[in-house]
Design a protein around this motif. Sequence first.
Motif, PDB file in Angstrom:
ATOM      1  N   HIS A   1     -34.814  27.922  10.828  1.00 25.65           N
ATOM      2  CA  HIS A   1     -34.153  26.626  10.977  1.00 25.65           C
ATOM      3  C   HIS A   1     -33.334  26.636  12.265  1.00 25.65           C
ATOM      4  N   THR A   2     -33.179  25.475  12.871  1.00 29.62           N
ATOM      5  CA  THR A   2     -32.377  25.371  14.082  1.00 29.62           C
ATOM      6  C   THR A   2     -30.953  24.916  13.789  1.00 29.62           C
ATOM      7  N   ALA A   3     -30.694  24.405  12.580  1.00 26.68           N
ATOM      8  CA  ALA A   3     -29.350  23.920  12.243  1.00 26.68           C
ATOM      9  C   ALA A   3     -28.760  24.610  11.018  1.00 26.68           C
ATOM     10  N   ASN A   4     -29.566  25.296  10.240  1.00 33.05           N
ATOM     11  CA  ASN A   4     -29.089  25.866   8.979  1.00 33.05           C
ATOM     12  C   ASN A   4     -29.262  27.370   8.902  1.00 33.05           C
ATOM     13  N   GLU A   5     -28.153  28.039   8.598  1.00 32.77           N
ATOM     14  CA  GLU A   5     -28.203  29.462   8.296  1.00 32.77           C
ATOM     15  C   GLU A   5     -28.709  29.629   6.879  1.00 32.77           C
ATOM     16  N   GLU A   6     -29.451  30.697   6.656  1.00 40.26           N
ATOM     17  CA  GLU A   6     -29.892  31.023   5.306  1.00 40.26           C
ATOM     18  C   GLU A   6     -29.568  32.492   5.036  1.00 40.26           C
ATOM     19  N   ALA A   7     -29.601  32.854   3.763  1.00 41.70           N
ATOM     20  CA  ALA A   7     -29.388  34.240   3.359  1.00 41.70           C
ATOM     21  C   ALA A   7     -30.109  34.455   2.042  1.00 41.70           C
ATOM     22  N   LEU A   8     -30.398  35.722   1.739  1.00 39.41           N
ATOM     23  CA  LEU A   8     -30.921  36.024   0.415  1.00 39.41           C
ATOM     24  C   LEU A   8     -30.266  37.280  -0.117  1.00 39.41           C
ATOM     25  N   TYR A   9     -30.159  37.301  -1.448  1.00 39.11           N
ATOM     26  CA  TYR A   9     -29.611  38.446  -2.163  1.00 39.11           C
ATOM     27  C   TYR A   9     -30.608  38.803  -3.251  1.00 39.11           C
ATOM     28  N   VAL A  10     -31.141  40.025  -3.197  1.00 43.45           N
ATOM     29  CA  VAL A  10     -32.150  40.460  -4.163  1.00 43.45           C
ATOM     30  C   VAL A  10     -31.459  40.893  -5.455  1.00 43.45           C
ATOM     31  N   LEU A  11     -31.857  40.253  -6.549  1.00 44.50           N
ATOM     32  CA  LEU A  11     -31.288  40.545  -7.864  1.00 44.50           C
ATOM     33  C   LEU A  11     -32.086  41.603  -8.613  1.00 44.50           C
ATOM     34  N   ALA A  12     -33.422  41.541  -8.512  1.00 42.06           N
ATOM     35  CA  ALA A  12     -34.274  42.476  -9.247  1.00 42.06           C
ATOM     36  C   ALA A  12     -35.597  42.634  -8.517  1.00 42.06           C
ATOM     37  N   GLY A  13     -36.122  43.842  -8.537  1.00 43.14           N
ATOM     38  CA  GLY A  13     -37.426  44.112  -7.962  1.00 43.14           C
ATOM     39  C   GLY A  13     -37.375  44.558  -6.518  1.00 43.14           C
ATOM     40  N   GLU A  14     -38.566  44.702  -5.949  1.00 39.60           N
ATOM     41  CA  GLU A  14     -38.730  45.128  -4.561  1.00 39.60           C
ATOM     42  C   GLU A  14     -39.722  44.198  -3.877  1.00 39.60           C
ATOM     43  N   ALA A  15     -39.503  43.952  -2.598  1.00 40.75           N
ATOM     44  CA  ALA A  15     -40.385  43.066  -1.846  1.00 40.75           C
ATOM     45  C   ALA A  15     -40.428  43.523  -0.396  1.00 40.75           C
ATOM     46  N   THR A  16     -41.268  42.855   0.361  1.00 39.71           N
ATOM     47  CA  THR A  16     -41.325  43.059   1.803  1.00 39.71           C
ATOM     48  C   THR A  16     -40.772  41.806   2.455  1.00 39.71           C
ATOM     49  N   LEU A  17     -39.859  41.988   3.372  1.00 42.89           N
ATOM     50  CA  LEU A  17     -39.276  40.875   4.114  1.00 42.89           C
ATOM     51  C   LEU A  17     -39.814  40.912   5.535  1.00 42.89           C
ATOM     52  N   ARG A  18     -40.455  39.839   5.922  1.00 41.53           N
ATOM     53  CA  ARG A  18     -40.816  39.670   7.329  1.00 41.53           C
ATOM     54  C   ARG A  18     -39.644  38.917   7.942  1.00 41.53           C
ATOM     55  N   HIS A  19     -39.004  39.534   8.929  1.00 44.07           N
ATOM     56  CA  HIS A  19     -37.793  38.963   9.525  1.00 44.07           C
ATOM     57  C   HIS A  19     -37.791  39.235  11.011  1.00 44.07           C
ATOM     58  N   ASP A  20     -37.704  38.181  11.786  1.00 37.86           N
ATOM     59  CA  ASP A  20     -37.622  38.284  13.246  1.00 37.86           C
ATOM     60  C   ASP A  20     -38.756  39.139  13.810  1.00 37.86           C
ATOM     61  N   GLY A  21     -39.969  38.950  13.261  1.00 37.17           N
ATOM     62  CA  GLY A  21     -41.145  39.629  13.791  1.00 37.17           C
ATOM     63  C   GLY A  21     -41.373  41.031  13.284  1.00 37.17           C
ATOM     64  N   GLU A  22     -40.488  41.551  12.430  1.00 35.99           N
ATOM     65  CA  GLU A  22     -40.650  42.890  11.874  1.00 35.99           C
ATOM     66  C   GLU A  22     -40.720  42.798  10.355  1.00 35.99           C
ATOM     67  N   THR A  23     -41.196  43.865   9.706  1.00 36.63           N
ATOM     68  CA  THR A  23     -41.200  43.902   8.250  1.00 36.63           C
ATOM     69  C   THR A  23     -40.250  44.991   7.761  1.00 36.63           C
ATOM     70  N   HIS A  24     -39.610  44.693   6.633  1.00 33.87           N
ATOM     71  CA  HIS A  24     -38.628  45.596   6.044  1.00 33.87           C
ATOM     72  C   HIS A  24     -38.782  45.582   4.525  1.00 33.87           C
ATOM     73  N   ALA A  25     -38.627  46.734   3.899  1.00 32.33           N
ATOM     74  CA  ALA A  25     -38.587  46.795   2.443  1.00 32.33           C
ATOM     75  C   ALA A  25     -37.211  46.329   1.993  1.00 32.33           C
ATOM     76  N   ILE A  26     -37.171  45.478   0.971  1.00 32.74           N
ATOM     77  CA  ILE A  26     -35.903  45.050   0.393  1.00 32.74           C
ATOM     78  C   ILE A  26     -35.965  45.278  -1.117  1.00 32.74           C
ATOM     79  N   GLU A  27     -34.803  45.507  -1.716  1.00 34.88           N
ATOM     80  CA  GLU A  27     -34.745  45.795  -3.148  1.00 34.88           C
ATOM     81  C   GLU A  27     -33.449  45.264  -3.731  1.00 34.88           C
ATOM     82  N   ALA A  28     -33.349  45.346  -5.054  1.00 39.64           N
ATOM     83  CA  ALA A  28     -32.166  44.855  -5.759  1.00 39.64           C
ATOM     84  C   ALA A  28     -30.897  45.387  -5.099  1.00 39.64           C
ATOM     85  N   GLY A  29     -29.961  44.473  -4.841  1.00 38.13           N
ATOM     86  CA  GLY A  29     -28.701  44.814  -4.201  1.00 38.13           C
ATOM     87  C   GLY A  29     -28.664  44.518  -2.713  1.00 38.13           C
TER      88      GLY A  29
END
Length: 158
Positions: free
Chosen positions: A54-82
């Motif tokens: 977005h060009t006007a809105n900041e976003e954020a996420l907080y993982v509550l349960a499980g594991e996923a892959t986050l594609r962010h700013d052209g890179e991939t990262h493992a994310i998990e609860a917490g």
Amino acid sequence: MPRVNEGDLDWKETERGEIRFRRKQLGEAAGGEGIGCSLYELPAGAKSWPYHYHTANEEALYVLAGEATLRHDGETHAIEAGDYVAFAADESGAHRVVNEGDEPVRYLALSTMREPDVTVYPDAGTFGVYAGSPPGGREERSLEGYYEIDGDVDYWEM
């Protein structure tokens, strides 16, 4: 203080090809206007919204349960609860959540609710414009649409 319990809300399901998730809009249900908050559940093998920023809105996420892959700013990262990740309101905030595992992933997605906003989808070469109500807002919009980035029109030829 408006209070809402997520157990009292129904899931809204979105399914479009590889995009598949369930969502409860907590911020809207509690009467929030300046901050949006949604509970997401991403099933195994599913992807969230298309890769975007977005060009006007900041976003954020907080993982509550499980594991996923986050594609962010052209890179991939493992994310998990917490894990908590913030996405800037510019190209460096581009993101998408992908569940490559066998179990559902649950996370909270938070956003400022500013308008007008332009949402850019780099993979598709498109952008969306929202005026009158921000992305995720429920009010009627005075202007909304999706366009190709290369679809320029010369100002003097309109």
